[in-house]
Design a protein around this motif. Structure first.
Motif, PDB file in Angstrom:
ATOM      1  N   TYR A 107       0.848  -1.189   0.000  1.00  0.00           N
ATOM      2  CA  TYR A 107       0.000   0.000   0.000  1.00  0.00           C
ATOM      3  C   TYR A 107       0.886   1.243   0.000  1.00  0.00           C
ATOM      4  O   TYR A 107       2.031   1.211   0.459  1.00  0.00           O
ATOM      5  CB  TYR A 107      -0.966   0.014   1.186  1.00  0.00           C
ATOM      6  CG  TYR A 107      -0.328   0.280   2.538  1.00  0.00           C
ATOM      7  CD1 TYR A 107      -0.202   1.582   3.032  1.00  0.00           C
ATOM      8  CD2 TYR A 107       0.134  -0.766   3.327  1.00  0.00           C
ATOM      9  CE1 TYR A 107       0.379   1.832   4.259  1.00  0.00           C
ATOM     10  CE2 TYR A 107       0.719  -0.530   4.563  1.00  0.00           C
ATOM     11  CZ  TYR A 107       0.834   0.769   5.026  1.00  0.00           C
ATOM     12  OH  TYR A 107       1.420   1.022   6.233  1.00  0.00           O
ATOM     13  N   ILE A 108       0.350   2.314  -0.550  1.00  0.00           N
ATOM     14  CA  ILE A 108       1.095   3.567  -0.632  1.00  0.00           C
ATOM     15  C   ILE A 108       1.049   4.257   0.726  1.00  0.00           C
ATOM     16  O   ILE A 108      -0.019   4.617   1.225  1.00  0.00           O
ATOM     17  CB  ILE A 108       0.518   4.481  -1.724  1.00  0.00           C
ATOM     18  CG1 ILE A 108       0.610   3.786  -3.085  1.00  0.00           C
ATOM     19  CG2 ILE A 108       1.266   5.813  -1.755  1.00  0.00           C
ATOM     20  CD1 ILE A 108      -0.047   4.558  -4.209  1.00  0.00           C
ATOM     21  N   ARG A 109       2.214   4.415   1.314  1.00  0.00           N
ATOM     22  CA  ARG A 109       2.321   4.995   2.663  1.00  0.00           C
ATOM     23  C   ARG A 109       2.368   6.511   2.621  1.00  0.00           C
ATOM     24  O   ARG A 109       1.826   7.188   3.510  1.00  0.00           O
ATOM     25  CB  ARG A 109       3.574   4.440   3.328  1.00  0.00           C
ATOM     26  CG  ARG A 109       3.725   4.738   4.791  1.00  0.00           C
ATOM     27  CD  ARG A 109       4.831   3.867   5.366  1.00  0.00           C
ATOM     28  NE  ARG A 109       5.050   4.110   6.769  1.00  0.00           N
ATOM     29  CZ  ARG A 109       5.850   3.359   7.519  1.00  0.00           C
ATOM     30  NH1 ARG A 109       6.490   2.335   6.998  1.00  0.00           N
ATOM     31  NH2 ARG A 109       5.997   3.637   8.803  1.00  0.00           N
ATOM     32  N   VAL A 119       7.849  11.277  -5.110  1.00  0.00           N
ATOM     33  CA  VAL A 119       8.371  10.113  -4.409  1.00  0.00           C
ATOM     34  C   VAL A 119       7.219   9.366  -3.728  1.00  0.00           C
ATOM     35  O   VAL A 119       6.485   9.945  -2.923  1.00  0.00           O
ATOM     36  CB  VAL A 119       9.426  10.513  -3.359  1.00  0.00           C
ATOM     37  CG1 VAL A 119       9.899   9.294  -2.587  1.00  0.00           C
ATOM     38  CG2 VAL A 119      10.604  11.212  -4.052  1.00  0.00           C
ATOM     39  N   TYR A 120       7.082   8.091  -4.092  1.00  0.00           N
ATOM     40  CA  TYR A 120       6.072   7.223  -3.485  1.00  0.00           C
ATOM     41  C   TYR A 120       6.766   6.300  -2.488  1.00  0.00           C
ATOM     42  O   TYR A 120       7.754   5.649  -2.818  1.00  0.00           O
ATOM     43  CB  TYR A 120       5.386   6.370  -4.550  1.00  0.00           C
ATOM     44  CG  TYR A 120       4.365   7.096  -5.391  1.00  0.00           C
ATOM     45  CD1 TYR A 120       3.043   6.646  -5.457  1.00  0.00           C
ATOM     46  CD2 TYR A 120       4.700   8.216  -6.137  1.00  0.00           C
ATOM     47  CE1 TYR A 120       2.101   7.292  -6.237  1.00  0.00           C
ATOM     48  CE2 TYR A 120       3.778   8.877  -6.921  1.00  0.00           C
ATOM     49  CZ  TYR A 120       2.470   8.417  -6.968  1.00  0.00           C
ATOM     50  OH  TYR A 120       1.541   9.069  -7.750  1.00  0.00           O
ATOM     51  N   GLU A 121       6.216   6.224  -1.292  1.00  0.00           N
ATOM     52  CA  GLU A 121       6.706   5.289  -0.288  1.00  0.00           C
ATOM     53  C   GLU A 121       5.726   4.126  -0.208  1.00  0.00           C
ATOM     54  O   GLU A 121       4.522   4.332  -0.022  1.00  0.00           O
ATOM     55  CB  GLU A 121       6.842   5.962   1.074  1.00  0.00           C
ATOM     56  CG  GLU A 121       7.412   5.034   2.141  1.00  0.00           C
ATOM     57  CD  GLU A 121       7.515   5.698   3.500  1.00  0.00           C
ATOM     58  OE1 GLU A 121       8.108   5.088   4.416  1.00  0.00           O
ATOM     59  OE2 GLU A 121       7.001   6.827   3.659  1.00  0.00           O
ATOM     60  N   SER A 155       9.468  -0.194   4.623  1.00  0.00           N
ATOM     61  CA  SER A 155       8.985   0.375   3.366  1.00  0.00           C
ATOM     62  C   SER A 155      10.146   0.651   2.411  1.00  0.00           C
ATOM     63  O   SER A 155      11.310   0.553   2.783  1.00  0.00           O
ATOM     64  CB  SER A 155       8.212   1.675   3.627  1.00  0.00           C
ATOM     65  OG  SER A 155       9.073   2.669   4.170  1.00  0.00           O
ATOM     66  N   PHE A 156       9.790   0.989   1.176  1.00  0.00           N
ATOM     67  CA  PHE A 156      10.784   1.424   0.194  1.00  0.00           C
ATOM     68  C   PHE A 156      10.203   2.579  -0.597  1.00  0.00           C
ATOM     69  O   PHE A 156       8.990   2.816  -0.581  1.00  0.00           O
ATOM     70  CB  PHE A 156      11.181   0.266  -0.737  1.00  0.00           C
ATOM     71  CG  PHE A 156      10.072  -0.227  -1.628  1.00  0.00           C
ATOM     72  CD1 PHE A 156       9.887   0.287  -2.905  1.00  0.00           C
ATOM     73  CD2 PHE A 156       9.204  -1.224  -1.189  1.00  0.00           C
ATOM     74  CE1 PHE A 156       8.862  -0.167  -3.721  1.00  0.00           C
ATOM     75  CE2 PHE A 156       8.182  -1.691  -2.003  1.00  0.00           C
ATOM     76  CZ  PHE A 156       8.008  -1.159  -3.271  1.00  0.00           C
ATOM     77  N   LYS A 174      -3.854   7.253  -4.526  1.00  0.00           N
ATOM     78  CA  LYS A 174      -3.806   8.054  -3.306  1.00  0.00           C
ATOM     79  C   LYS A 174      -3.117   7.283  -2.185  1.00  0.00           C
ATOM     80  O   LYS A 174      -2.926   6.071  -2.280  1.00  0.00           O
ATOM     81  CB  LYS A 174      -5.227   8.431  -2.867  1.00  0.00           C
ATOM     82  CG  LYS A 174      -6.067   9.093  -3.947  1.00  0.00           C
ATOM     83  CD  LYS A 174      -5.477  10.410  -4.404  1.00  0.00           C
ATOM     84  CE  LYS A 174      -6.374  11.086  -5.445  1.00  0.00           C
ATOM     85  NZ  LYS A 174      -5.772  12.334  -5.976  1.00  0.00           N
ATOM     86  N   VAL A 175      -2.761   7.993  -1.134  1.00  0.00           N
ATOM     87  CA  VAL A 175      -2.191   7.340   0.042  1.00  0.00           C
ATOM     88  C   VAL A 175      -3.178   6.292   0.546  1.00  0.00           C
ATOM     89  O   VAL A 175      -4.376   6.554   0.668  1.00  0.00           O
ATOM     90  CB  VAL A 175      -1.873   8.370   1.143  1.00  0.00           C
ATOM     91  CG1 VAL A 175      -1.475   7.669   2.440  1.00  0.00           C
ATOM     92  CG2 VAL A 175      -0.765   9.311   0.689  1.00  0.00           C
TER      93      VAL A 175
END
Length: 221
Positions: A107-109, A119-121, A155-156, A174-175
């Motif tokens: 999931y997108i943090r 930047v997507y975490e 996470s990455f 979305k987050v």
């Protein structure tokens, strides 16, 4: 085989469900030019087979295993999806080796702007996936070939350029959204070779002779 370079964004026209089996009817334009029955198409990074085709739509079947392992089960009529046809022989290889065999979801943090990039975490749902995720290594998210920036214990991150956001569904994520993750196939094969002989029935087979020490000695690790 795919490259992780999305060709177009398609739209779910209709979804048929029976338990954990699905039939997706997808509207598209660019990829319809030479799409044939039986061709492989990556839908959000999942390798599926075109089962019917007309001028503007095609259908694919989703098996229960795929349903359980990917985010396709969350799709609804009207959902946008990333589409890529299988790589043609002789074409430029602009991404990395993508099989369309999703390892799991995450999931997108967080989503943060970094000058001209975003930047997507990502936090994987299964911590086992981290053994294949390394800084500056390749990873596929919803069928998009990306480079890992940083990795920590939970996470990455990946850094995405404006062009990639404009040409894929990542811009609409979305987050908290679920995303398909496929790790680099080379890492998975190396891991299998290193541990072959210590897993289940494989332990009865002759060892390949490949070890971490062997790879280090020959400059591969």
């Amino acid at each position: 085989m795919f490259t992780g370079l999305v060709e177009e964004i398609g739209e779910l026209h209709r979804i048929g469900r029976k338990g954990e089996a699905m039939v997706l009817s997808i509207s598209a334009s660019r990829i319809m030019n030479d799409l044939k029955l039986g061709d492989s198409v990556a839908v959000n990074g999942v390798c599926l087979t075109a089962t019917t085709i007309n001028t503007s739509q095609f259908t694919v079947d989703v098996m229960p295993e795929t349903y359980r392992r990917t985010n396709l089960k969350e799709l609804q009529a009207g959902s946008k999806v990333n589409l890529e046809r299988a790589m043609a022989a002789g074409a430029r290889f602009g991404g990395h080796i993508v099989q369309g065999h999703v390892d799991g979801t995450g999931y997108i943090r967080s989503i943060k702007e970094d000058q001209n990039a975003v930047v997507y975490e990502i936090t994987p749902s299964n911590a086992e996936l981290f053994k294949y995720i390394i800084p500056k290594g390749s990873i596929t998210l919803d069928g998009v070939s990306l480079t890992v920036v940083n990795v920590n214990e939970s996470s990455f991150t990946v850094s995405i350029i404006p062009h990639t956001l404009a040409e894929t569904i990542l811009a609409s994520k979305k987050v908290g959204a679920t995303i398909n993750i496929e790790n680099d196939v080379i890492g998975k094969y190396v891991d299998h070779l290193l541990h072959y002989g210590s897993r289940g029935a494989a332990s009865k087979e002759k060892s390949s002779g490949i070890s971490h020490e062997y790879l280090s000695e020959h400059g591969f690790a």
